[in-house]
Enzyme design. Structure first.
Site, PDB file in Angstrom:
ATOM      1  N   GLU B  61      85.428 103.346  11.641  1.00 16.46           N
ATOM      2  CA  GLU B  61      83.967 103.431  11.618  1.00 16.46           C
ATOM      3  C   GLU B  61      83.470 104.567  10.733  1.00 16.46           C
ATOM      4  O   GLU B  61      82.527 104.414   9.964  1.00 16.46           O
ATOM      5  CB  GLU B  61      83.415 103.581  13.041  1.00 16.46           C
ATOM      6  N   HIS B 130      80.851  99.707  26.513  1.00 21.97           N
ATOM      7  CA  HIS B 130      80.257  98.707  25.620  1.00 21.97           C
ATOM      8  C   HIS B 130      78.783  98.449  25.918  1.00 21.97           C
ATOM      9  O   HIS B 130      78.231  97.459  25.457  1.00 21.97           O
ATOM     10  CB  HIS B 130      80.981  97.357  25.753  1.00 21.97           C
TER      11      HIS B 130
HETATM   12  C1  LIG Z   1      86.034 102.201  18.104  1.00 19.19           C
HETATM   13  C2  LIG Z   1      86.011 100.737  18.360  1.00 19.19           C
HETATM   14  N1  LIG Z   1      85.721  99.894  17.351  1.00 19.19           N
HETATM   15  C3  LIG Z   1      85.695  98.568  17.570  1.00 19.19           C
HETATM   16  C4  LIG Z   1      85.968  98.053  18.795  1.00 19.19           C
HETATM   17  C5  LIG Z   1      85.931  96.542  19.033  1.00 19.19           C
HETATM   18  N2  LIG Z   1      87.303  96.059  19.222  1.00 19.19           N
HETATM   19  C6  LIG Z   1      87.825  95.974  20.451  1.00 19.19           C
HETATM   20  S1  LIG Z   1      89.420  95.556  20.433  1.00 19.19           S
HETATM   21  C7  LIG Z   1      89.445  95.432  18.764  1.00 19.19           C
HETATM   22  C8  LIG Z   1      90.711  95.096  18.073  1.00 19.19           C
HETATM   23  C9  LIG Z   1      91.746  96.149  18.260  1.00 19.19           C
HETATM   24  O1  LIG Z   1      92.960  95.718  17.764  1.00 19.19           O
HETATM   25  P1  LIG Z   1      94.323  96.393  18.131  1.00 19.19           P
HETATM   26  O2  LIG Z   1      94.186  97.871  18.129  1.00 19.19           O
HETATM   27  O3  LIG Z   1      95.332  95.812  17.235  1.00 19.19           O
HETATM   28  O4  LIG Z   1      94.603  95.971  19.627  1.00 19.19           O
HETATM   29  P2  LIG Z   1      94.791  94.498  20.225  1.00 19.19           P
HETATM   30  O5  LIG Z   1      93.450  94.035  20.650  1.00 19.19           O
HETATM   31  O6  LIG Z   1      95.398  93.652  19.188  1.00 19.19           O
HETATM   32  O7  LIG Z   1      95.677  94.684  21.410  1.00 19.19           O
HETATM   33  C10 LIG Z   1      88.183  95.712  18.253  1.00 19.19           C
HETATM   34  C11 LIG Z   1      87.833  95.647  16.831  1.00 19.19           C
HETATM   35  C12 LIG Z   1      86.236  98.969  19.833  1.00 19.19           C
HETATM   36  N3  LIG Z   1      86.472  98.546  21.090  1.00 19.19           N
HETATM   37  N4  LIG Z   1      86.279 100.289  19.587  1.00 19.19           N
END
Ligand SMILES: Cc1ncc(C[n+]2csc(CCOP(=O)(O)OP(=O)(O)O)c2C)c(N)n1
Ligand SMILES: [Mg+2]
Lengths: 333, 324
Positions: B61, B130
């Protein structure tokens, strides 16, 4: 859509190096996570569970192998995809289910839901839904252990997506600089929501990033509970000298959350990964090695089904936190 | 001529139009492309405009919001999407310490024509990390303009003037509004300057913005049934505040209730209340009242979440309190 080349699966990790009881215990935990989450998805469809629900289905070997390698005195920090971690750490399935229902009998009295499971008694520090948010906290928990001369490792789970956050880089550097006992557990399931690692990372060898901060970094097959356990043990043996990074290469079978049209990957890719499913491959290995009979498997499956049914009954029978207690547990309302 | 649109469709159309009309405009953020947008606002854009203009970013971000600032300085017109206001805190440094300061610190040499959009607010049982409503924090910062489209027309119309603004504009889209539908004119030309009266009344001014607007309108309806004619003022622009519109409505109704999904302490509602004190104190027949979120991280359980947020019933009660 371009198809992303995934590396060929590594060969299985040789004969299962465990006695029958231990091997079956790990199989049971993987099955408990799977069945709990299958039920949760069903209940979500019925509106019993709401909000965001991130399923770990396909990735069970990671939490099970890694957490079984830890000791009770170690700390765990997890993400919003943490039902499995909570369960294996020892939280009751009933408390998890009740929390997902938003009931008072849930681990956080319904305040957090699926993404925010906390359990002081098993040293589970959450359930963090800010991607990368757990890494600095884990670093600080390890600092506390170091300063208080406690023999305690902090295992911090996070996804491949978190590796792009500043919090990842700042935490790894700090932990390495101060030689803190952190086990950085990267669950690389190849996607952060809809964004493939190749589309998010200039350097897709995630362990190389950790090495650049001067810490040992291992990678292992996250679909193989034996490989996960062994890599975690190997890493833990090194944690005395400072942090260690372990990449678990795994795959999420279900959608990112319950709102995801999965436009970013092909069905065939998911199906291919399913052939490497951590539960059925381990079951087959145990059977082939004479460490599990079909009857034992069926009995185990029935036990897990009963546990899930009891958890649902517990959550259904649960009560709602009185609205008068809304401001309870707020430091400065 | 009018036609029916949802809030989601309105936002999508607004971005589509901007991308079509101005080659300097591009969209950047997490999962805006391949995934189709977290809330499907940009579905199909990647195919239509290509990956150079529909840019999926890593989860970074701070970097991609900051890159939006740089791209704006470099002559482009970025629309940067942050998934929710909670995650925007990871980019707060770039927004507050850089975007908002450029014009002033450079003695007017540089400006940052950047639009940052983000979802905000509670009501979907997605728990504390959220669900927060931090519009008031952003509205505290000189150097950025803060918008809160609460109607379909504003969702459709606010982006174009925001992109035309030579300075940073932050747009808050309340997630509780995305499925709202309504009739809009074929051409939605709206300003990003003034507050707007959404319902005329004479007995009390209900002043609100964003996701609380439908609740305020529902409360006004309930009050009408009891013979109390409430006026509903939609602030629309949270910084700079349209003080004149607030004062005009208060002077007319002589009573005011401010509805704000932010927490009461240090809220935007507090600022609006202070402006009423400063500018319309002698017009008031009763003290200003506020309906804000309870001072608690937004809980997951539905009944607790509902209890934590402003609701039409609470607004009605606050209004009646001014008459007793
Ligand atoms: C700081 C932040 N940015 C965006 C999000 C929205 N978001 C939630 S999970 C996710 C994907 C995260 O991917 P990863 O770290 O690979 O974990 P996975 O969900 O694959 O287990 C996103 C973009 C968030 N929760 N926090
Ligand atoms: Mg991932």
């Amino acid at each position: 859509m371009t198809t992303i080349e995934h590396p060929a699966p590594p060969p299985p990790s040789g004969p299962v190096p465990w006695d029958k009881d231990f091997a079956q215990a790990l199989l049971a935990d993987m099955l408990r996570i799977r069945r709990l989450e299958e039920k949760a998805a069903e209940l979500y469809g019925e509106g019993r569970i709401r909000g965001f629900l991130h399923l770990y289905i396909g990735e069970e070997a990671v939490a099970v192998g890694a957490l079984h390698a830890l000791r009770a005195e170690d700390n765990v920090v997890a993400t919003y995809r943490e039902h499995g971690h909570a369960l294996v750490r020892g939280m009751s399935m009933a408390a998890i289910m009740a929390e997902m229902y938003g009931k008072r009998e849930g681990c956080a009295r319904g305040r957090g839901g699926s993404m925010h499971l906390f359990d002081a008694s098993t040293r589970l520090y959450g359930g963090n839904a800010i991607v990368g948010g757990g890494l600095p906290v884990a670093t600080g928990l390890a600092l506390a252990a170091q300063l208080r001369k406690e023999d305690r490792v902090t295992a911090c789970f996070f996804g491949d997506g978190a590796v792009a956050e500043g919090a990842f880089h700042e935490s790894l550097n700090l932990a390495a600089l101060w030689k803190l006992p952190v086990l950085f557990c990267c669950e690389n399931n190849l996607y952060g929501m809809g964004t493939a690692v190749e589309r998010a990372e200039a350097q897709t060898d995630l362990a190389a990033k950790a090495r650049s901060y001067n810490m040992p970094a291992l990678s292992c097959d996250g679909m193989d509970v034996v490989a996960v356990y062994q890599a975690t043990q190997e890493a833990l043996a090194l944690v005395g000298q400072g942090p260690v990074f372990v990449e678990y290469r795994t795959y999420r079978y279900r959608a990112h959350s319950m709102f995801d049209a999965e436009l970013y990957r092909q069905k065939a890719e998911v199906e291919e990964w399913k052939t490497r499913g951590p539960i059925h491959t381990f079951t087959a290995r145990l059977k082939a090695e004479g460490k599990l009979t079909e009857a034992e498997f069926l009995a185990l499956d029935a036990r897990v089904a009963a546990e899930v049914a009891a958890a649902v009954a517990f959550a259904e029978a649960g009560t709602w936190e009185p609205v008068e207690d809304l401001l309870k547990d707020v430091h400065t309302p | 001529m009018t036609r029916k649109l949802s809030y989601r469709e309105a936002m999508r159309e607004a971005m589509h139009e901007a991308l079509q009309n101005d080659p300097r405009v591009f969209l950047m953020g997490e999962d805006v492309g391949r995934y189709g947008g977290t809330y499907a606002f940009s579905k199909g854009f990647l195919e239509e405009f290509g990956p150079a203009r529909i840019r999926d970013t890593p989860l970074s971000e701070l970097a991609f919001v900051g890159a939006g600032i740089g791209a704006a300085l470099g002559g482009l017109r970025p629309i940067v999407e942050v998934m929710t206001v909670n995650f925007s805190l990871l980019a707060l440094d770039q927004i507050v310490n850089t975007a908002a300061l450029y014009r002033h610190m450079s003695g007017g040499q540089f400006s940052v024509p950047l639009v940052i959009r983000m979802a905000t607010g509670a009501g979907r049982q997605v728990a504390a990390q959220h669900s927060h409503s931090l519009e008031g924090w952003y509205a505290h910062i000189p150097g950025i303009k803060v918008l809160a489209p609460a109607t379909i027309e504003d969702a459709r119309g606010m982006l174009a003037p925001a992109l035309a603004d030579p300075d940073p504009v932050v747009i808050f889209e309340h997630a509780g509004l995305f499925n709202l539908e309504g009739e809009v004119p074929d051409r939605c030309t709206v300003d990003i300057v003034r507050a707007k009266v959404r319902r005329d009344g004479t007995a009390v001014a209900i002043i609100t913005y964003g996701g609380s607007l439908p609740k305020a309108l529902a409360a006004a309806e309930m009050l009408a049934a009891e013979g109390i004619a409430a006026e509903v003022v939609d602030l629309r622009v949270l910084r700079p505040l349209d003080t004149a519109a607030i004062v005009a409505s208060v002077a007319k109704c002589r009573r005011a209730v401010i509805v704000d999904e932010g927490w009461r302490s240090g809220s935007l509602a507090a600022e609006v209340s202070a402006r009423i004190m400063e500018n319309a104190f002698f017009e008031l027949d009763a003290p200003v009242a506020r309906v804000c979120s309870e001072e608690v991280p937004i809980p997951y359980a539905r009944h607790l979440e509902e209890a934590a947020l402003p609701q039409p019933e609470k607004i009605v009660a606050a209004v009646k309190g001014l008459f007793s």
